[in-house]
Design an enzyme around this catalytic site. Structure first.
Site, PDB file in Angstrom:
ATOM      1  N   GLU A 145       0.863  -1.173   0.000  1.00 16.24           N
ATOM      2  CA  GLU A 145       0.000   0.000   0.000  1.00 16.24           C
ATOM      3  C   GLU A 145       0.906   1.231   0.000  1.00 16.24           C
ATOM      4  O   GLU A 145       1.763   1.365   0.870  1.00 16.24           O
ATOM      5  CB  GLU A 145      -0.861   0.065   1.266  1.00 16.24           C
ATOM      6  CG  GLU A 145      -1.698  -1.159   1.543  1.00 16.24           C
ATOM      7  CD  GLU A 145      -2.307  -1.091   2.939  1.00 16.24           C
ATOM      8  OE1 GLU A 145      -2.126  -0.067   3.640  1.00 16.24           O
ATOM      9  OE2 GLU A 145      -2.959  -2.062   3.341  1.00 16.24           O
ATOM     10  N   ASP A 153      -3.803   7.852  11.348  1.00 15.90           N
ATOM     11  CA  ASP A 153      -2.388   7.516  11.495  1.00 15.90           C
ATOM     12  C   ASP A 153      -1.793   8.027  12.795  1.00 15.90           C
ATOM     13  O   ASP A 153      -2.063   9.147  13.220  1.00 15.90           O
ATOM     14  CB  ASP A 153      -1.594   8.092  10.312  1.00 15.90           C
ATOM     15  CG  ASP A 153      -1.997   7.439   9.004  1.00 15.90           C
ATOM     16  OD1 ASP A 153      -2.087   6.208   8.993  1.00 15.90           O
ATOM     17  OD2 ASP A 153      -2.231   8.156   8.020  1.00 15.90           O
TER      18      ASP A 153
END
Length: 273
Positions: free
Chosen positions: A53, A64
């Protein structure tokens, strides 16, 4: 030009036929530089990753944790653009012949234009896109263009997702489902937890033919082996990025570090804890 959704499906099916989970690695584009990021992805594939990815760096990465935020910040300060993300996908795929996806928040695609983004991703040889913050009920426009260009649409599910919601997501998704192992942001953790196994079971119950891959927290061979015991794929991001941050001053050491981690995790997904 069509994308490589079938290559992604074939890769996951081949891992299953070998009696193992697939190893899926995440690395942000443009980190530490565009060229350095491409070299790191190639090294991860050499180490044993089945799928990569490519993260599209974003100024507000809500899913994140601090490690990936640090890498995104470095990439953004380096001036990374969507064109660099597409170049990263193209060169990584052409060099290896393996499936490469983009992981991105919705806002950059919306600003860039859905048709333009999907057409360019397909032209670059991309296999699809992971869209962590795009609600499935608002995804019709994206899915129309993704389908047109043969790109997989990977949605993210979480332990808090109710069964009816899981069914809605798996009906609309393709390629695989990204199962977040626990509530929270990305980052390495001491334990991946029983929540992930239950989420995989509930997700599979809604659609048996769509692989379920687990991310958020896996950082070593033992954890990869644990998750491989119940998931179709093991997704690792922060651990790779941390290795790159730790070797920031030495390009060769950086490539060796991510290649070695990929090899270790590849042993784990084969059940060799």
């Amino acid at each position: 030009m069509t994308g490589n959704r079938q290559l992604l499906s074939d890769t996951l099916a081949a891992a299953k036929a070998e009696g193992r989970s697939a190893l899926i690695a995440y690395l942000p584009a443009g980190f530490p530089t565009v060229d350095g990021g491409i070299d790191a992805i190639k090294a991860v594939f050499e180490g044993g990753a089945d799928v990569v990815e490519v993260g599209l760096p974003h100024s507000d990465p809500v899913l994140d944790g601090p490690v990936i935020q640090t890498a995104d910040d470095i990439a953004l300060r380096g001036g990374v653009k969507i064109a660099d993300v597409m170049r990263t996908v193209r060169e990584a795929h052409e060099a290896t012949g393996k499936p490469v996806l983009v992981m991105t928040y919705w806002n950059p695609i919306d600003r860039y234009g859905v048709e333009r983004f999907t057409a360019e991703l397909a032209e670059a040889g991309g296999a699809g896109c992971i869209l962590p913050d795009l609600p499935v009920q608002e995804s019709a426009l994206w899915r129309e263009h993704a389908e047109k260009h043969d790109l997989a649409t990977v949605f993210v599910v979480a332990p808090s997702s109710k069964d009816a919601r899981l069914a809605e997501i798996t009906a609309a998704g393709s390629g695989f489902v990204y199962a977040a192992s626990l509530m929270g942001v990305t980052g390495t953790r001491a334990s991946v937890g029983a929540q992930a196994q239950d989420l995989v079971r509930r997700t599979r119950a809604t659609r048996a033919d769509l692989p379920v891959c687990v991310g958020l927290g896996v950082s070593d061979r033992a954890q990869a082996a644990e998750v491989a015991g119940f998931a179709d794929g093991v997704i690792v991001g922060s651990a790779f990025v941390q290795r790159m941050l730790d070797t920031a001053d030495d390009a060769q050491a950086r490539l060796e570090a991510v290649r070695d981690l990929a090899a270790d995790l590849a042993e784990g997904v084969r059940g060799r804890a």
